[in-house]
Write an enzyme that holds these catalytic residues in place. Structure first.
Site, PDB file in Angstrom:
ATOM      1  N   LYS A 112      36.961 -10.223  21.726  1.00  0.00           N
ATOM      2  CA  LYS A 112      37.246 -11.555  21.223  1.00  0.00           C
ATOM      3  C   LYS A 112      37.202 -12.387  22.487  1.00  0.00           C
ATOM      4  O   LYS A 112      36.574 -13.546  22.382  1.00  0.00           O
ATOM      5  CB  LYS A 112      38.166 -11.652  20.535  1.00  0.00           C
ATOM      6  N   LYS A 197      31.931  -2.551  12.798  1.00  0.00           N
ATOM      7  CA  LYS A 197      32.886  -2.831  11.683  1.00  0.00           C
ATOM      8  C   LYS A 197      32.386  -4.040  10.848  1.00  0.00           C
ATOM      9  O   LYS A 197      32.004  -4.998  11.269  1.00  0.00           O
ATOM     10  CB  LYS A 197      34.171  -3.167  12.298  1.00  0.00           C
ATOM     11  N   LYS A 200      35.421  -9.853   8.682  1.00  0.00           N
ATOM     12  CA  LYS A 200      35.187 -11.163   7.887  1.00  0.00           C
ATOM     13  C   LYS A 200      34.573 -12.418   8.625  1.00  0.00           C
ATOM     14  O   LYS A 200      34.153 -13.358   7.885  1.00  0.00           O
ATOM     15  CB  LYS A 200      36.332 -11.429   6.929  1.00  0.00           C
TER      16      LYS A 200
END
Ligand code: TYM
Length: 332
Positions: A112, A197, A200
């Site tokens: 991130k 993965k 969302k």
């Protein structure tokens, strides 16, 4: 009774990955309200670029969806992280327990932080300390088990390390928790990129099934899923054939079968995709229906969250007070 705690971050609409990897396990845990705590971890949503109104909307939606998925406020405690100050109070003590090096090693931080840097945004300091707040979420409740998807394994390991270190230095204060994962679908992959993965907050939504997707949308996404070329029929091989392995895992999670055995029943991908689409549509149908009912009565969701925060606070306060005393701070 086993004390369990888990959480979901309101950074996007909940996905099939969240549901199969985590939420379904929460619903299956038939518990007393004080033994099962589930949290919309809104403070964690502030660690990356965020829009205040969106976080608020998604927090409410996540809570509504958790109830729609079957969490029963008579058998568990559902609340919002920012409503219980004990989480941030404890996080500071754990920041005094964790090291810079161990936080920089966290895989999710590295991914991130790289993304934030590439997009020209600075890396928020809270992104680095994220796993410490997560450890506080868990340790504040004397949690024994943390039902999560595979991607949270490293964070729960760190939580264990911090609990053990704190206990060794300052005397026994925290229960050392362990992560639990579902037998299949602990890591649901993106339908368009089965090496990543299903997340969302990804930008390309074509490979993500959201819990609130209409049945036609679910069908379209599943029928367009990337599968693997290769000899022979359908096989379950996560390394060599990640696309079909993912579809078989999802089917197994929906129908209760074994993905390797299911693979033997298919000659080609068309039939497999049709069955996956049907199974996912049926799995999500009651969730969507119940969500529509609950969304029409936002007062009820707010009441559940307010009650939940009161119960959570009462459980966390003595644990956090004990930690404050143990580390050397004067009583208030
Ligand atoms: P979050 O919000 O990313 O995801 C919520 C839960 O869903 C699981 N999950 C998946 N499982 C299988 N396949 C996927 N593709 C998939 N995507 C998500 C996650 O593993 C998680 O269990 N850091 C946590 C939130 C958190 C938390 C906590 C969890 C904060 N404090 C304390 C447990 C205990 C997170 O970002 O989850």
């Amino acid at each position: 009774m086993t004390r369990i705690f888990s959480g979901v971050k309101p950074t996007g609409h909940l996905t099939l990955g969240n549901y199969l990897g985590a939420v379904r396990q929460w619903v299956a845990a038939d518990q007393e309200p004080d033994e099962a705590l589930f949290c919309v971890v809104d403070l964690h949503a502030l660690t990356v670029e965020h829009e205040p109104a969106r976080v608020r909307r998604l927090s409410r939606q996540a809570a509504t969806l958790l109830l729609a998925s079957g969490l029963d406020p008579r058998r568990c405690t559902l609340f919002v992280q920012s409503h219980v100050d004990e989480h941030t109070r404890l996080a500071y003590l754990l920041e005094c327990t964790a090291t810079d090096g161990e936080l920089r090693r966290m895989i999710q931080y590295r991914e991130k932080a790289a993304r934030a840097q590439a997009s020209g945004d600075g890396v928020r300091l809270s992104l680095l300390t994220y796993p410490v707040l997560m450890a506080a979420d868990i340790l504040a409740y004397g949690t024994q088990e943390v039902p999560v998807g595979e991607d949270q394994r490293q964070h729960v390991e760190l939580t264990r390390d911090l609990a053990v270190r704190f206990n060794q230095r300052y005397g026994h204060t925290f229960t050392v928790p362990k992560a639990t994962h579902p037998a299949v679908a602990a890591r649901v992959m993106d339908l368009q990129d089965p090496t990543a993965k299903m997340g969302k907050s990804h930008e390309n939504t074509a490979g993500i099934v959201y819990l609130l997707d209409e049945p036609e949308v679910v069908r379209r996404k599943v029928m367009r899923a990337v599968t693997d070329s290769g000899e022979g029929g359908v096989v379950h091989d996560r390394e060599a054939r990640p696309g079909s392995a993912n579809l078989l895992d999802v089917l197994a999670a929906c129908t209760g079968g074994d993905p390797k055995v299911l693979a033997d029943g298919y000659q080609g991908y068309g039939a497999l995709k049709r069955d996956v689409a049907d199974a996912v549509v049926e799995l999500l149908r009651p969730v969507r229906e119940r969500h529509a009912e609950l969304a029409a009565d936002p007062g009820e969701v707010e009441r559940v969250l307010r009650d939940g925060a009161g119960r959570a606070r009462a459980l966390a306060r003595p644990v956090v007070d004990r930690a404050y005393a143990a580390i050397g701070l004067l009583d208030r």
